[in-house]
Design a protein around this motif. Sequence first.
Motif, PDB file in Angstrom:
ATOM      1  N   SER A  37     -28.636 -32.887 -47.661  1.00 55.13           N
ATOM      2  CA  SER A  37     -28.337 -34.416 -46.658  1.00 55.13           C
ATOM      3  C   SER A  37     -28.738 -33.878 -45.313  1.00 55.13           C
ATOM      4  O   SER A  37     -29.010 -32.913 -44.641  1.00 55.13           O
ATOM      5  N   TYR A  38     -29.124 -35.103 -44.554  1.00 55.61           N
ATOM      6  CA  TYR A  38     -29.537 -35.293 -43.408  1.00 55.61           C
ATOM      7  C   TYR A  38     -31.014 -34.625 -43.324  1.00 55.61           C
ATOM      8  O   TYR A  38     -30.874 -33.995 -41.672  1.00 55.61           O
ATOM      9  N   ARG A  39     -31.431 -34.603 -43.855  1.00 63.64           N
ATOM     10  CA  ARG A  39     -32.501 -34.029 -43.707  1.00 63.64           C
ATOM     11  C   ARG A  39     -33.887 -34.113 -42.073  1.00 63.64           C
ATOM     12  O   ARG A  39     -34.214 -32.996 -41.772  1.00 63.64           O
ATOM     13  N   ARG A  40     -33.371 -35.512 -42.038  1.00 58.11           N
ATOM     14  CA  ARG A  40     -34.205 -35.465 -40.864  1.00 58.11           C
ATOM     15  C   ARG A  40     -33.693 -34.666 -39.503  1.00 58.11           C
ATOM     16  O   ARG A  40     -34.261 -34.979 -38.775  1.00 58.11           O
ATOM     17  N   SER A  41     -32.204 -34.377 -39.266  1.00 57.80           N
ATOM     18  CA  SER A  41     -31.925 -33.805 -38.294  1.00 57.80           C
ATOM     19  C   SER A  41     -32.209 -32.270 -38.137  1.00 57.80           C
ATOM     20  O   SER A  41     -32.964 -31.869 -39.440  1.00 57.80           O
ATOM     21  N   GLN A  42     -32.552 -31.998 -36.862  1.00 56.41           N
ATOM     22  CA  GLN A  42     -32.874 -30.453 -36.462  1.00 56.41           C
ATOM     23  C   GLN A  42     -31.879 -30.112 -35.981  1.00 56.41           C
ATOM     24  O   GLN A  42     -30.658 -30.145 -34.616  1.00 56.41           O
ATOM     25  N   PRO A  43     -31.629 -28.682 -36.276  1.00 52.06           N
ATOM     26  CA  PRO A  43     -31.216 -27.851 -36.060  1.00 52.06           C
ATOM     27  C   PRO A  43     -30.179 -27.088 -34.689  1.00 52.06           C
ATOM     28  O   PRO A  43     -31.452 -27.169 -33.643  1.00 52.06           O
ATOM     29  N   VAL A  44     -30.007 -27.169 -34.303  1.00 58.45           N
ATOM     30  CA  VAL A  44     -30.128 -26.464 -32.260  1.00 58.45           C
ATOM     31  C   VAL A  44     -28.961 -25.745 -31.853  1.00 58.45           C
ATOM     32  O   VAL A  44     -27.961 -24.758 -31.983  1.00 58.45           O
ATOM     33  N   ASP A  45     -29.819 -24.593 -31.753  1.00 60.47           N
ATOM     34  CA  ASP A  45     -29.674 -23.334 -31.809  1.00 60.47           C
ATOM     35  C   ASP A  45     -28.579 -22.839 -30.488  1.00 60.47           C
ATOM     36  O   ASP A  45     -29.601 -22.991 -29.273  1.00 60.47           O
ATOM     37  N   LEU A  46     -27.856 -22.314 -30.355  1.00 62.14           N
ATOM     38  CA  LEU A  46     -27.087 -21.885 -28.612  1.00 62.14           C
ATOM     39  C   LEU A  46     -27.020 -20.228 -28.738  1.00 62.14           C
ATOM     40  O   LEU A  46     -25.674 -20.363 -28.686  1.00 62.14           O
ATOM     41  N   GLY A  47     -27.552 -20.055 -29.319  1.00 58.64           N
ATOM     42  CA  GLY A  47     -27.206 -18.220 -29.592  1.00 58.64           C
ATOM     43  C   GLY A  47     -26.870 -18.319 -29.993  1.00 58.64           C
ATOM     44  O   GLY A  47     -26.302 -18.087 -31.578  1.00 58.64           O
ATOM     45  N   ALA A  48     -25.492 -17.961 -29.896  1.00 62.24           N
ATOM     46  CA  ALA A  48     -24.087 -16.939 -31.022  1.00 62.24           C
ATOM     47  C   ALA A  48     -23.715 -18.095 -31.689  1.00 62.24           C
ATOM     48  O   ALA A  48     -22.561 -17.790 -32.447  1.00 62.24           O
ATOM     49  N   ALA A  49     -24.260 -19.490 -31.889  1.00 62.46           N
ATOM     50  CA  ALA A  49     -24.299 -20.523 -32.677  1.00 62.46           C
ATOM     51  C   ALA A  49     -25.211 -21.794 -32.719  1.00 62.46           C
ATOM     52  O   ALA A  49     -25.957 -22.099 -32.327  1.00 62.46           O
ATOM     53  N   ALA A  72     -10.534 -26.517 -38.902  1.00 64.25           N
ATOM     54  CA  ALA A  72     -11.994 -25.392 -38.083  1.00 64.25           C
ATOM     55  C   ALA A  72     -12.700 -26.152 -38.050  1.00 64.25           C
ATOM     56  O   ALA A  72     -13.227 -25.792 -37.182  1.00 64.25           O
ATOM     57  N   ASP A  73     -12.648 -27.476 -38.509  1.00 65.80           N
ATOM     58  CA  ASP A  73     -13.428 -28.261 -38.764  1.00 65.80           C
ATOM     59  C   ASP A  73     -14.050 -29.446 -36.882  1.00 65.80           C
ATOM     60  O   ASP A  73     -14.898 -28.925 -36.557  1.00 65.80           O
ATOM     61  N   ASN A  74     -13.009 -29.793 -37.164  1.00 68.18           N
ATOM     62  CA  ASN A  74     -12.671 -30.070 -35.454  1.00 68.18           C
ATOM     63  C   ASN A  74     -12.953 -29.145 -34.713  1.00 68.18           C
ATOM     64  O   ASN A  74     -13.525 -29.743 -33.208  1.00 68.18           O
ATOM     65  N   ALA A  75     -12.209 -28.164 -34.134  1.00 71.41           N
ATOM     66  CA  ALA A  75     -12.683 -26.873 -33.511  1.00 71.41           C
ATOM     67  C   ALA A  75     -14.108 -26.271 -33.080  1.00 71.41           C
ATOM     68  O   ALA A  75     -14.169 -26.081 -32.348  1.00 71.41           O
ATOM     69  N   GLN A  76     -14.687 -26.072 -34.927  1.00 68.02           N
ATOM     70  CA  GLN A  76     -15.811 -25.963 -34.519  1.00 68.02           C
ATOM     71  C   GLN A  76     -16.748 -27.264 -33.728  1.00 68.02           C
ATOM     72  O   GLN A  76     -17.271 -26.542 -32.838  1.00 68.02           O
ATOM     73  N   ALA A  77     -16.738 -27.933 -33.946  1.00 69.75           N
ATOM     74  CA  ALA A  77     -17.808 -28.965 -32.801  1.00 69.75           C
ATOM     75  C   ALA A  77     -17.746 -29.195 -31.963  1.00 69.75           C
ATOM     76  O   ALA A  77     -18.298 -29.801 -30.896  1.00 69.75           O
ATOM     77  N   ILE A  78     -15.808 -29.255 -31.403  1.00 75.21           N
ATOM     78  CA  ILE A  78     -15.658 -29.534 -30.295  1.00 75.21           C
ATOM     79  C   ILE A  78     -16.239 -28.110 -29.314  1.00 75.21           C
ATOM     80  O   ILE A  78     -16.118 -27.916 -28.210  1.00 75.21           O
ATOM     81  N   HIS A  79     -16.362 -26.271 -30.261  1.00 76.52           N
ATOM     82  CA  HIS A  79     -16.386 -25.554 -29.526  1.00 76.52           C
ATOM     83  C   HIS A  79     -18.077 -26.261 -29.041  1.00 76.52           C
ATOM     84  O   HIS A  79     -18.391 -26.076 -28.268  1.00 76.52           O
ATOM     85  N   TYR A  80     -18.689 -26.534 -30.057  1.00 75.64           N
ATOM     86  CA  TYR A  80     -20.197 -27.315 -29.744  1.00 75.64           C
ATOM     87  C   TYR A  80     -20.447 -27.996 -28.072  1.00 75.64           C
ATOM     88  O   TYR A  80     -21.352 -27.601 -27.689  1.00 75.64           O
ATOM     89  N   CYS A  81     -19.666 -28.953 -29.121  1.00 77.99           N
ATOM     90  CA  CYS A  81     -19.434 -29.312 -27.932  1.00 77.99           C
ATOM     91  C   CYS A  81     -19.303 -29.067 -26.184  1.00 77.99           C
ATOM     92  O   CYS A  81     -20.154 -28.709 -25.165  1.00 77.99           O
ATOM     93  N   TYR A  82     -18.021 -28.146 -25.812  1.00 79.27           N
ATOM     94  CA  TYR A  82     -18.143 -27.123 -25.084  1.00 79.27           C
ATOM     95  C   TYR A  82     -19.015 -26.385 -24.847  1.00 79.27           C
ATOM     96  O   TYR A  82     -18.997 -26.241 -23.123  1.00 79.27           O
TER      97      TYR A  82
END
Length: 154
Positions: A37-49, A72-82
């Motif tokens: 899914s969504y093959r054109r997107s690239q992951p972003v490495d934040l170190g521990a996440a 858990a999905d919401n918390a994980q995504a918002i944690h990435y924003c944080y």
Amino acid sequence: MKYLYHCPRQLWLYVRGIRPEHLSDRVQLGEAVHETSYRRSQPVDLGAAKLDHLDGALWVHEVKSSAVSRAADNAQAIHYCYRLHEVGIDAKGAILHYPATRRTIRIPYTTEQAAKAAADVVTVLETVAAPSSPPRLARPACKGCSYIDYCWME
């Protein structure tokens, strides 16, 4: 972060190197969904996440294999924003993608979300610093968990 919401015991075990995810059919399904899914997107490495994608408008994108949204999905995504805000990137919020149901959920990053994410970090640190594991959840809550054999082995 998602382990805190799934099960604090799972978080505690994971931090100590107990990682049976490779044995889980659900984890393998999630990896397959992510890879196709969504093959054109690239992951972003934040170190521990590692977040799935950050678009040009600074929205975090996460692809989920489940059919329904979970806390858990919401918390994980918002944690990435944080985390992005901590390094000076003004993330606007998160977009959760559920390919199985072709749904997306948009979660704006607000001051309330930031405060909750900061509190979650404190809870994670307290959980992983505990000398013994948190209690296991009731067995029905463990359905599909890759740690079920570890927690429920008699």
